[in-house]
Design an enzyme around this catalytic site. Structure first.
Site, short mmCIF file in Angstrom:
data_model
loop_
_atom_site.label_atom_id
_atom_site.label_comp_id
_atom_site.label_asym_id
_atom_site.label_seq_id
_atom_site.Cartn_x
_atom_site.Cartn_y
_atom_site.Cartn_z
N PHE A 97 40.78 38.95 46.37
CA PHE A 97 41.09 37.71 47.12
C PHE A 97 41.66 36.61 46.25
CE2 PHE A 97 36.91 36.35 45.52
CZ PHE A 97 37.18 35.02 45.21
N GLU B 234 40.92 41.61 52.51
CA GLU B 234 40.78 41.19 53.91
C GLU B 234 40.49 39.69 54.02
OE1 GLU B 234 38.87 42.92 52.03
OE2 GLU B 234 36.82 43.19 52.77
N SER C 287 36.20 43.55 41.82
CA SER C 287 34.94 43.48 41.09
C SER C 287 34.65 44.80 40.38
CB SER C 287 33.81 43.18 42.09
OG SER C 287 33.73 44.25 43.03
N CYS D 45 39.80 35.98 36.89
CA CYS D 45 39.13 36.94 36.01
C CYS D 45 39.31 36.55 34.56
CB CYS D 45 39.65 38.35 36.25
SG CYS D 45 41.36 38.51 35.78
N GLU E 168 28.61 37.98 36.42
CA GLU E 168 29.81 37.23 36.80
C GLU E 168 29.45 36.26 37.93
OE1 GLU E 168 33.12 39.39 38.62
OE2 GLU E 168 34.50 38.10 37.52
P1 NAD Z 1 36.11 43.02 45.57
O1 NAD Z 1 35.81 44.08 44.58
O2 NAD Z 1 35.04 42.58 46.48
O3 NAD Z 1 37.34 43.46 46.50
C1 NAD Z 1 38.51 44.02 45.96
C2 NAD Z 1 39.11 44.99 46.96
O4 NAD Z 1 38.18 46.06 47.20
C3 NAD Z 1 39.41 44.36 48.30
O5 NAD Z 1 40.68 44.79 48.73
C4 NAD Z 1 38.28 44.86 49.20
O6 NAD Z 1 38.69 45.03 50.54
C5 NAD Z 1 37.91 46.20 48.60
N1 NAD Z 1 36.48 46.53 48.75
C6 NAD Z 1 35.43 45.66 48.84
N2 NAD Z 1 34.26 46.35 48.92
C7 NAD Z 1 34.58 47.66 48.88
C8 NAD Z 1 33.80 48.87 48.91
N3 NAD Z 1 32.47 48.86 49.00
N4 NAD Z 1 34.45 50.05 48.84
C9 NAD Z 1 35.80 50.09 48.75
N5 NAD Z 1 36.58 48.98 48.73
C10 NAD Z 1 35.98 47.78 48.78
O7 NAD Z 1 36.71 41.78 44.73
P2 NAD Z 1 37.06 40.33 45.26
O8 NAD Z 1 35.79 39.61 45.55
O9 NAD Z 1 38.12 40.40 46.28
O10 NAD Z 1 37.73 39.71 43.95
C11 NAD Z 1 37.01 39.09 42.93
C12 NAD Z 1 36.72 40.05 41.80
O11 NAD Z 1 37.95 40.57 41.28
C13 NAD Z 1 36.05 39.39 40.61
O12 NAD Z 1 35.06 40.26 40.14
C14 NAD Z 1 37.17 39.23 39.60
O13 NAD Z 1 36.76 39.18 38.25
C15 NAD Z 1 37.96 40.48 39.87
N6 NAD Z 1 39.33 40.38 39.39
C16 NAD Z 1 39.63 41.08 38.27
C17 NAD Z 1 40.91 41.00 37.73
C18 NAD Z 1 41.26 41.74 36.48
O14 NAD Z 1 42.41 41.74 36.11
N7 NAD Z 1 40.32 42.37 35.80
C19 NAD Z 1 41.87 40.22 38.37
C20 NAD Z 1 41.53 39.53 39.54
C21 NAD Z 1 40.23 39.62 40.04
#
Ligand code: NAD
Length: 493
Positions: free
Chosen positions: A158, A185, A235, A290, A384
């Site tokens: 997101f 989403e 994440s 991140c 985090e």
């Molecule tokens: P998230 O992991 O909740 O969601 C990421 C994606 O995974 C979304 O498209 C979501 O729909 C999907 N998803 C969520 N739960 C799922 C499940 N149980 N099974 C399969 N798919 C699932 O992450 P977020 O909250 O959208 O974003 C924030 C996180 O992203 C933070 O932890 C941040 O550090 C990380 N992030 C990392 C980087 C990097 O380069 N390392 C860059 C940007 C964000």
């Protein structure tokens, strides 16, 4: 999940984008899309599943032979035009990022400018990714050419609705792949505009497809036998799931996860620059990057820097200098971490809990928060938090500070603020992180350098952007040829 009359939302219900057309998802379930600044519902997003992924894969498969058969020089022409359109539409695209994600205006614009820079790199790929050739025996030549992986998927988080999709789209498509994008989403609107601008840039139908949804959509991607590669950003919890499930299905997967970034501040650090850079790192995008710093390792006599940081943070107004966090759940989680640390004996120097912005009382705001005397054992020091919160852990020397950093399970970024070259080199060599900086609060390696962390911040080989992404988005073919029968004969001819 609530039922909102779609007529009352600002934007119509979000649709998937398959084969160059916006189409309704086959799913009956949908979620509200909210504006985090005021809690208003602005659209609805469908929770697509396997039939939608199957349809997108078929569209991508249909487009693949034609797209892969063009040269990379032809393919990147799309991205020259797309880059120009991103720049032309920056106001509108930045406003959309602000609306669905909450970023303040400058942050939304910076995100779109970064997307343009990512296109610039993709446009240089014909030069950077030229093959290798060598006469390996007399008259025998070996060469390496790069081919697309095939149908690939990109799953995004997101926090950067415009930039993270553009981490993968230009490079993957320039190399001849066809893609299924699964945006978060929570922020599905920017992706639709990306598709429209790419279509206007001349991208053939089916080369980029978008399927919206959540867990079930991602699982359908991991299980689809015709998707060859998956990039994931999100994440660590979900990165592990996607990496395990995707590789168990014999796909190549690169999964970037969460972070806990340490900034080591030495007593000789330049006070003005250090205090403003550290605050900018922890509070930019409401701490939802991140690369945001979330732990400050204060080495020795650094109170004068901490005092300046507190002054800057007290002057920052939620709603003006800091945007909202993404959801009410995120606000509750972040404030919960602060309260828990306070109860465990930490000292809250600047308190952002309960922030309210006049006129936006339903927004999800947390003000910049500074917490001193945190110990490495506290949850807030190791997990985090993903909000505008900086914890300070005191250390008597740089070795102790680096030791704390190395104990983190994450390894995205680390930085040191110092005037000493020797100390800077020690931290760069010894920090356990994929991206390290000196006197830089957000050490993002810009193109052509690749973006990617270590440890639980990344699963898989290579980086997601820059030169480091070339291996991931291509398959190399090794070609050996001999044309002259008079060439010398040896064991390899
Ligand atoms: P998230 O992991 O909740 O969601 C990421 C994606 O995974 C979304 O498209 C979501 O729909 C999907 N998803 C969520 N739960 C799922 C499940 N149980 N099974 C399969 N798919 C699932 O992450 P977020 O909250 O959208 O974003 C924030 C996180 O992203 C933070 O932890 C941040 O550090 C990380 N992030 C990392 C980087 C990097 O380069 N390392 C860059 C940007 C964000």
């Amino acid at each position: 999940m609530t039922t909102i009359d779609r007529e009352v939302t600002k934007y119509p219900a979000v649709q998937n984008y398959i084969g160059g057309r916006f189409v309704a998802s086959s799913a009956a379930d949908a979620l509200d899309v909210t504006n985090p600044a005021d809690g208003s519902v602005i659209s609805r997003v469908p929770l697509s599943s396997s039939p939608d992924i199957d349809a997108a894969v078929q569209a991508a498969k249909k487009a693949l032979p034609g797209w892969a058969a063009t040269t990379i020089k032809e393919r990147v022409q799309v991205f020259y035009r797309y880059k120009a359109l991103l720049e032309e539409h920056i106001d509108e695209l930045a406003a959309l990022v602000t609306e669905e994600n909450g970023k303040i205006d400058g942050e939304g614009r910076a995100e779109v400018l970064k997307s343009a820079e990512l296109c610039e790199f993709a446009c240089s790929l014909p030069q950077i990714a030229a093959g290798e050739v060598l006469e390996v025996s007399r008259g025998v030549e070996c060469r390496i050419e790069r081919f697309p992986v095939g149908v690939v998927a990109s799953i995004t988080p997101f926090n950067f609705p415009n930039m993270v999709p553009n981490w993968t789209i230009p490079n993957a498509l320039a190399f001849g792949n066809c893609m299924i994008l699964k945006p978060s989403e929570q922020v599905p609107l920017s992706a639709g505009r990306i598709a429209e601008l790419l279509r206007e840039s001349g991208l053939p139908d089916g080369v980029l497809n978008i399927v919206h949804g959540g867990q079930a959509t991602v699982e359908a991607i991991c299980d689809n036998p015709e998707i060859e590669g998956i990039s994931f950003v999100g994440s660590t919890r979900v990165a592990r799931i996607v990496y395990r499930r995707g590789t168990a299905n014999l796909k190549r997967v690169l999964a970037l996860g969460g972070a806990k970034n340490h900034l080591i501040v030495m007593p000789d650090a330049e006070p003005e620059m250090t205090s403003s850079n550290v605050v900018a790192s922890m509070s930019g995008c409401a701490g939802q990057r991140c690369m945001a710093a979330s732990v400050m390792m204060a080495v020795g006599a650094t109170d004068h820097i901490i005092e300046r940081m507190a002054i800057i943070m007290r002057g920052m107004k939620p709603g003006v200098h800091v945007g909202p966090v993404i959801s009410p759940e995120a606000k509750k989680r972040i404030e919960g971490y602060i309260t828990e640390a306070e109860k465990a004996g930490a000292k809250v120097l600047v308190d952002g809990r309960g922030a309210v912005v006049p006129g936006k009382e339903n927004g999800y705001y947390v003000g910049p928060t500074l917490i001193d005397h945190v110990t490495p054992e506290m949850r807030i020091a190791s997990e985090e938090v993903f909000g505008p919160v900086m914890v300070i852990i005191r250390s008597k020397d740089v070795e102790g500070a680096v030791a704390v950093q190395k104990r983190s399970r994450y390894g995205n970024a680390a930085s040191v603020f110092t005037e000493s070259g020797g100390v800077a080199r020690y931290v760069m060599e010894n920090a356990s992180a994929g991206m390290v900086g000196v006197n830089v609060g957000v050490p993002v390696p810009r193109e052509p350098f690749g973006f990617g962390g270590w440890n639980d911040s990344k699963f898989g080989v290579g980086d997601i952007t820059g030169r480091g992404s070339i291996e991931f988005w291509t398959r190399s073919k090794k070609m050996t040829t001999k044309w002259n029968k008079e060439a010398g004969v040896n064991w390899m001819s």
